[in-house]
Design a protein around this motif. Structure first.
Motif, PDB file in Angstrom:
ATOM      1  N   LEU A  59       6.427  12.247 -71.471  1.00  0.00           N
ATOM      2  CA  LEU A  59       6.598  12.671 -70.204  1.00  0.00           C
ATOM      3  C   LEU A  59       6.674  14.359 -69.905  1.00  0.00           C
ATOM      4  O   LEU A  59       6.115  15.005 -69.376  1.00  0.00           O
ATOM      5  N   GLN A  60       7.723  14.776 -70.932  1.00  0.00           N
ATOM      6  CA  GLN A  60       8.024  16.237 -70.624  1.00  0.00           C
ATOM      7  C   GLN A  60       6.778  16.898 -71.371  1.00  0.00           C
ATOM      8  O   GLN A  60       6.155  17.946 -71.054  1.00  0.00           O
ATOM      9  N   ALA A 101       3.770  15.795 -71.207  1.00  0.00           N
ATOM     10  CA  ALA A 101       2.724  15.728 -70.274  1.00  0.00           C
ATOM     11  C   ALA A 101       2.733  16.767 -69.127  1.00  0.00           C
ATOM     12  O   ALA A 101       1.939  17.631 -68.930  1.00  0.00           O
ATOM     13  N   ILE A 102       3.968  17.022 -68.839  1.00  0.00           N
ATOM     14  CA  ILE A 102       3.997  18.150 -67.781  1.00  0.00           C
ATOM     15  C   ILE A 102       4.080  19.395 -68.260  1.00  0.00           C
ATOM     16  O   ILE A 102       3.270  20.254 -67.625  1.00  0.00           O
ATOM     17  N   GLN A 103       4.494  19.894 -69.454  1.00  0.00           N
ATOM     18  CA  GLN A 103       4.076  20.964 -69.902  1.00  0.00           C
ATOM     19  C   GLN A 103       2.526  21.422 -69.942  1.00  0.00           C
ATOM     20  O   GLN A 103       2.129  22.277 -69.914  1.00  0.00           O
ATOM     21  N   GLY A 127       0.376  19.598 -68.450  1.00  0.00           N
ATOM     22  CA  GLY A 127      -0.587  19.482 -67.365  1.00  0.00           C
ATOM     23  C   GLY A 127      -0.272  21.050 -66.689  1.00  0.00           C
ATOM     24  O   GLY A 127      -1.235  21.388 -65.827  1.00  0.00           O
ATOM     25  N   ARG A 128       0.779  21.710 -66.753  1.00  0.00           N
ATOM     26  CA  ARG A 128       0.900  23.053 -66.314  1.00  0.00           C
ATOM     27  C   ARG A 128      -0.146  23.911 -66.958  1.00  0.00           C
ATOM     28  O   ARG A 128      -0.150  25.044 -66.393  1.00  0.00           O
ATOM     29  N   LYS A 153       7.010  10.678 -64.407  1.00  0.00           N
ATOM     30  CA  LYS A 153       5.333  10.286 -64.010  1.00  0.00           C
ATOM     31  C   LYS A 153       4.796  10.821 -62.852  1.00  0.00           C
ATOM     32  O   LYS A 153       3.598  11.535 -63.050  1.00  0.00           O
ATOM     33  N   GLN A 183       6.046  13.603 -61.558  1.00  0.00           N
ATOM     34  CA  GLN A 183       5.583  15.334 -61.608  1.00  0.00           C
ATOM     35  C   GLN A 183       4.179  15.439 -62.521  1.00  0.00           C
ATOM     36  O   GLN A 183       3.847  16.322 -62.097  1.00  0.00           O
ATOM     37  N   ALA A 184       4.262  14.623 -63.510  1.00  0.00           N
ATOM     38  CA  ALA A 184       2.999  14.694 -64.190  1.00  0.00           C
ATOM     39  C   ALA A 184       1.823  14.546 -63.587  1.00  0.00           C
ATOM     40  O   ALA A 184       0.878  15.239 -63.573  1.00  0.00           O
ATOM     41  N   GLU A 185       1.715  13.419 -62.844  1.00  0.00           N
ATOM     42  CA  GLU A 185       0.592  13.350 -61.827  1.00  0.00           C
ATOM     43  C   GLU A 185       0.236  14.421 -60.870  1.00  0.00           C
ATOM     44  O   GLU A 185      -1.169  14.579 -60.676  1.00  0.00           O
ATOM     45  N   VAL A 204      -2.311  14.996 -64.444  1.00  0.00           N
ATOM     46  CA  VAL A 204      -2.054  14.019 -65.734  1.00  0.00           C
ATOM     47  C   VAL A 204      -2.454  12.581 -65.442  1.00  0.00           C
ATOM     48  O   VAL A 204      -1.911  12.174 -64.379  1.00  0.00           O
TER      49      VAL A 204
END
Length: 314
Positions: free
Chosen positions: A10-11, A13-15, A17-18, A59, A61-63, A67
């Motif tokens: 997840l971490q 994915a967040i990075q 995604g940014r 999740k 945050q990523a969406e 993502v």
């Protein structure tokens, strides 16, 4: 493609995604972090936070960053001309990715004792570095197998001297003489007996001790489990020739978290690790940073990335 939607995945994915890449996370929907009812060693959560809450927030945050997620299990990973083919269990479908982050983690081995899972992360723990502090000065029961459990009991003497070690698998995994002597020298009570149940308080569900198969009740305030033989989910890594240690953990470059196979990274407990949530989080970001460098650096800006920038500009 990120395989595994736990903390590291997840971490990452967040990075990513940014960075505005197209990211797909494939996850079975459960994992080690989903079993922990409360982590107490994470910055910003002084009263603790449940693993499922972190996963849910991560999740979300990523969406929000675009993502995408699929709940499924990956059954195959093979190299292709354009990257990698990921084979899924549902409908035998395959997906293609330029880069892959492996974040499948591991599964702790422990017996299916009534009451045990409900206590995990609250009053029964797995990792002394994460939660040894929680047994400080308390009557503690270590539930384990052979020398692995004995070693855990000895480690916990840093925080408490009131320790009982119950060797649940004593018939197959006896404690050797060296560990027996160390247990005795630290005043640790050692019992060879099978466990039948974890006893919880009717008032708040806290750990209160264990019942043995022979009917004895052993009282305690906190518990630890140490059975050894945890399952590291590195089967996919070995399919493509990724280098692993004898204990099945994946070797990665310490700076980039990339494996010996270009285009595949690994983060979290699946790697050579400390089995800490905060470290898994850091490794997820670290791997994502270098995945981004690979996607936009080696061959110029990727078509996908360039298109997104153009859309934003217009």
């Amino acid at each position: 493609m990120i395989i595994g939607g736990g903390i590291a995945g997840l971490q990452g994915a967040i990075q990513l995604g940014r960075y505005k890449h197209r990211i797909l996370v494939i996850d079975k929907g459960e994992g080690r972090s989903s079993l922990c009812r409360s982590y107490h060693n994470i910055l910003g959560w002084p009263d603790g936070v449940a693993g499922n809450e972190l996963r849910s927030l991560g999740k979300l945050q990523a969406e929000r960053l675009g993502v995408q997620f699929i709940q499924d299990e990956v059954t195959g990973l093979v190299r292709s001309a354009d990257g990698f083919m990921i084979e899924r269990s549902k409908d035998n479908q395959s997906l293609q990715a330029m880069t892959v982050l492996l974040a499948m983690g591991l599964t702790d081995r422990f017996p299916a004792l009534p009451g045990l899972e409900q206590c995990l992360g609250l009053t029964v723990y797995v990792c002394p570095d994460c939660d040894g502090y929680e047994v400080n000065g308390r009557q503690t029961i270590v539930m384990g197998a052979g020398n692995v459990g004995a070693a855990m009991a000895l480690t916990l003497t840093y925080w408490t001297q009131a320790i009982t070690y119950i060797n649940h698998e004593w018939q197959n995994k006896a404690v050797d003489d060296e560990h027996l002597q160390k247990l005795a020298s630290h005043g640790i009570v050692h019992i060879d007996a099978a466990l039948s149940e974890v006893v919880r308080s009717e008032f708040n569900g806290d750990f209160q001790g264990v019942l043995l198969d022979d009917g004895r009740m052993i009282a305690g305030e906190r518990g630890f489990i140490a059975f050894g033989g945890n399952h590291v989910h590195s089967e996919l890594a070995r399919q493509v020739g990724i280098e692993c240690l004898e204990n099945k953990h994946i070797l990665t470059d310490p700076r980039t978290k990339m494996t010996n196979i270009p285009g595949i990274w690994a983060a979290g407990d699946i790697g050579v690790h400390a089995e800490q949530l905060t470290i898994a989080m850091g490794e997820g970001s670290q791997a994502a940073i270098w995945i981004h460098k690979e996607l936009v650096g080696a061959h110029g800006v990727s078509p996908t990335y360039r298109r997104d920038l153009q859309l934003e500009h217009h």
